[in-house]
Motif scaffolding. Structure first.
Motif, short mmCIF file in Angstrom:
data_model
loop_
_atom_site.label_atom_id
_atom_site.label_comp_id
_atom_site.label_asym_id
_atom_site.label_seq_id
_atom_site.Cartn_x
_atom_site.Cartn_y
_atom_site.Cartn_z
N TYR A 319 0.85 -1.19 0.00
CA TYR A 319 0.00 0.00 0.00
C TYR A 319 0.89 1.24 0.00
O TYR A 319 2.05 1.17 0.43
CB TYR A 319 -0.95 0.01 1.20
N VAL A 321 1.38 5.47 -2.00
CA VAL A 321 0.88 6.61 -2.80
C VAL A 321 1.49 6.58 -4.21
O VAL A 321 1.56 7.61 -4.88
CB VAL A 321 1.19 7.96 -2.10
N TYR A 327 -2.64 -1.28 -3.28
CA TYR A 327 -3.60 -0.26 -2.88
C TYR A 327 -2.85 1.07 -2.86
O TYR A 327 -1.83 1.18 -2.17
CB TYR A 327 -4.14 -0.53 -1.47
N TYR A 328 -3.33 2.04 -3.62
CA TYR A 328 -2.60 3.30 -3.62
C TYR A 328 -3.55 4.50 -3.69
O TYR A 328 -4.67 4.41 -4.19
CB TYR A 328 -1.57 3.36 -4.75
N ALA A 329 -3.06 5.62 -3.14
CA ALA A 329 -3.82 6.87 -3.14
C ALA A 329 -3.23 7.82 -4.18
O ALA A 329 -2.01 7.84 -4.38
CB ALA A 329 -3.78 7.51 -1.77
N VAL A 343 -8.52 6.48 -3.57
CA VAL A 343 -7.86 5.18 -3.42
C VAL A 343 -8.28 4.26 -4.56
O VAL A 343 -9.48 4.15 -4.88
CB VAL A 343 -8.20 4.53 -2.07
N VAL A 362 -1.74 9.86 4.93
CA VAL A 362 -2.44 9.23 3.81
C VAL A 362 -1.94 7.80 3.64
O VAL A 362 -2.73 6.86 3.47
CB VAL A 362 -2.24 10.04 2.51
N VAL A 366 -4.27 4.52 3.99
CA VAL A 366 -4.41 3.57 2.88
C VAL A 366 -4.11 2.15 3.37
O VAL A 366 -4.78 1.19 2.97
CB VAL A 366 -3.50 3.95 1.70
N ILE A 369 -7.16 1.01 5.17
CA ILE A 369 -8.23 0.77 4.19
C ILE A 369 -8.00 -0.59 3.52
O ILE A 369 -8.94 -1.38 3.33
CB ILE A 369 -8.27 1.90 3.14
#
Length: 522
Positions: A319, A321, A327-329, A343, A362, A366, A369
């Motif tokens: 996870y 950014v 999983y990334y923002a 996301v 963040v 994430v 999440i």
């Protein structure tokens, strides 16, 4: 005989005062003998009073034993009272004022006290029984050796403590065995683990009944205490924070709880004083991964360079950014009012908002999440839960006090965390003030990393208040290298003095970053 008894009683009072001080430091040093010895070495000034008493007492003993009469022979024993009273006066220096965290009289401390007093009273009894010049020599030596008595008592009690701990550990294991359907999630990392624990707790509550280890209960016995005192049959998930200061300590916790899933939030140069190397830190954090069963979920911060560099053979879910994470923002918008981001998880996309600030938050969100989503909660269901997230106490916690914005990041600073805190401070308008004692437990890199911290601070802050005149010299050097105005960087002896100065400043719209707050043993 009466003079010998009175002298012994005065020494006992002096020893008791000093014993409490050194016992307090031992508790803050996690009851670790090596750490306590290192503390003695670094704080040799704290040993000055027993050393002075020892030399004064031994000098009087030598004179007394060689000179037949001081004033007149029948009263020569009264000379013993001089070093006894002197020891009592010196021991008053060990009475702590403005203590941040007082000595907690746990059962372990009480047991150590009993052992220490048995040793102390036995030696004093022998000294009184001697009724000779040597009595004084024995008493002053005992006073001087109080720092060692604290450690010796712990060594003597080791089998007892091991037996007590094993009893509680076995009881906790028995309780866990009675919860067949309980899912256990272990969380570890050099930093961010407490925040992730709190955030995950909030998110999972959308669907499950959750228990988490409270505050910073991340040691084996802290975890055991939580299980024994708080775990109920209604709980479906147990979130277990796992801390460590040396190799093997994460495994020790895993051998108690046997986690089903795990999150590794970060790996960095923290506690290098005890870990000795970054490789040992990596190995220890991945002890959580090693403990997971077949099919267990292992989530890791995919933007952490040290995690990425660790060659781990098993499957990891990442996870972060950046797009290379599972999983990334993206579309991240951070300001002093909050944060919004989107996301992406496979084909699913969802926008989130939170009152929390900071890009590093963040990444942590994430990660939670991702775990909640993998445990059956849709991104849409998690949206209101993310909105409910609150700042974790003393970890970039926003506080408004008398019109002053305070960013409380007082819990155990580290290089990555301190940089993130300064980035957060930079988001605000107004007069930016940093109050810090710097970073500790960084081993040989401590001076270098604090100097870099000073350079970073100079680029963001309007005022910098350093807590601890000698300890913060490396930070000051880094600040000077950036050409920071010298009249706006001040070193103080205490946090109270620094806060008083901050409140006295006439500038409006003050934004204050409290970066780290060292415990009493520093």
């Amino acid at each position: 005989m009466i003079i010998y008894i009175i002298t012994a009683m005065i020494f006992l009072i002096a020893i008791s005062i000093s014993l409490k001080f050194y016992m307090h430091m031992f508790q803050l040093n996690s009851y670790a003998g090596v750490t306590q010895f290192n503390w003695y070495f670094k704080n040799s000034g704290k040993l000055l009073s027993p050393i002075i008493v020892f030399f004064v007492g031994e000098m009087i003993y030598l004179l007394w034993s060689r000179v037949e009469v001081f004033c007149c022979k029948p009263y020569s024993e009264y000379i013993m009272l001089i070093p006894a009273v002197f020891a009592l006066l010196c021991s008053l220096l060990h009475i702590e004022k403005n203590v941040k965290k007082k000595l907690v009289f746990t059962m372990r401390v009480i047991r150590m006290y009993v052992t220490d007093y048995i040793l102390i009273l036995a030696v004093l009894a022998v000294a009184v029984w001697l009724k000779r010049y040597e009595s004084l020599s024995v008493m002053v030596a005992l006073y001087a050796l109080v720092p060692a008595v604290v450690i010796l008592g712990n060594v003597i009690n080791k089998p007892i403590e091991k037996g007590v701990n094993n009893h509680y550990i076995n009881e906790a294991k028995k309780i866990l065995k009675g919860h067949n359907d309980l899912k256990i999630i272990g969380i570890t990392g050099s930093f961010g683990k407490t925040s992730v624990k709190y955030y995950l707790n909030t998110l999972l509550k959308a669907k499950y009944n959750v228990l988490m280890t409270p505050e910073s209960y991340n040691t084996p016995m802290g975890v055991v205490k939580t299980i024994r005192g708080s775990l109920k049959p209604v709980h479906e998930i147990f979130i277990c924070e796992m801390g460590a200061k040396k190799v093997g300590e994460i495994k020790e916790i895993c051998d108690i709880v046997y986690p089903h899933h795990g999150i590794i939030t970060s790996i960095g140069p923290q506690h290098l004083e005890t870990f000795k190397s970054l490789d040992n830190v990596k190995k220890t954090k991945f002890e959580l991964a090693d403990a997971l069963p077949e099919g267990g979920l292992l989530l890791v911060n995919g933007n952490d360079e040290n995690i990425k560099a660790y060659n781990y053979g098993k499957k990891m879910i990442t996870y972060g950014v950046t797009e290379d994470c599972d999983y990334y923002a993206y579309d991240i918008d951070v300001n002093n009012k909050g944060t919004s981001f989107t996301v992406k998880a496979g084909d699913e996309v969802c926008q989130f908002k939170t009152d929390l600030i900071g890009r590093h938050n963040v990444i942590n969100i994430v990660g939670t999440i991702a775990m909640a989503h993998l445990m059956g909660i849709s991104l849409k269901e998690l949206k209101p839960q993310v909105r409910k997230l609150e700042g974790v106490p003393h970890r970039l916690q926003l506080i408004n006090k008398n019109g002053i914005t305070i960013i409380d990041d007082a819990f155990n600073s580290n290089p990555t965390g301190s940089k993130a805190a300064l980035d957060t401070l930079a988001l605000f308008d107004g007069t930016k003030i940093l109050i810090t004692p710097g970073m500790v437990e960084l081993g040989a890199k401590e001076e270098e990393l604090n100097k870099e911290f000073g350079r970073q601070a100079a680029k963001v802050c309007d005022y910098i208040f350093l807590v601890g005149i000698n300890r913060t010299k490396p930070i000051y050097e880094g600040i000077k290298e950036e050409g920071f105005e010298e009249d706006k960087v001040i070193a103080f002896n205490s946090l109270t003095e620094a806060l008083d100065k901050m409140y006295s400043l006439m500038e409006t719209d003050k934004v204050v970053l409290l970066e780290n707050d060292l415990p009493d043993n520093y």
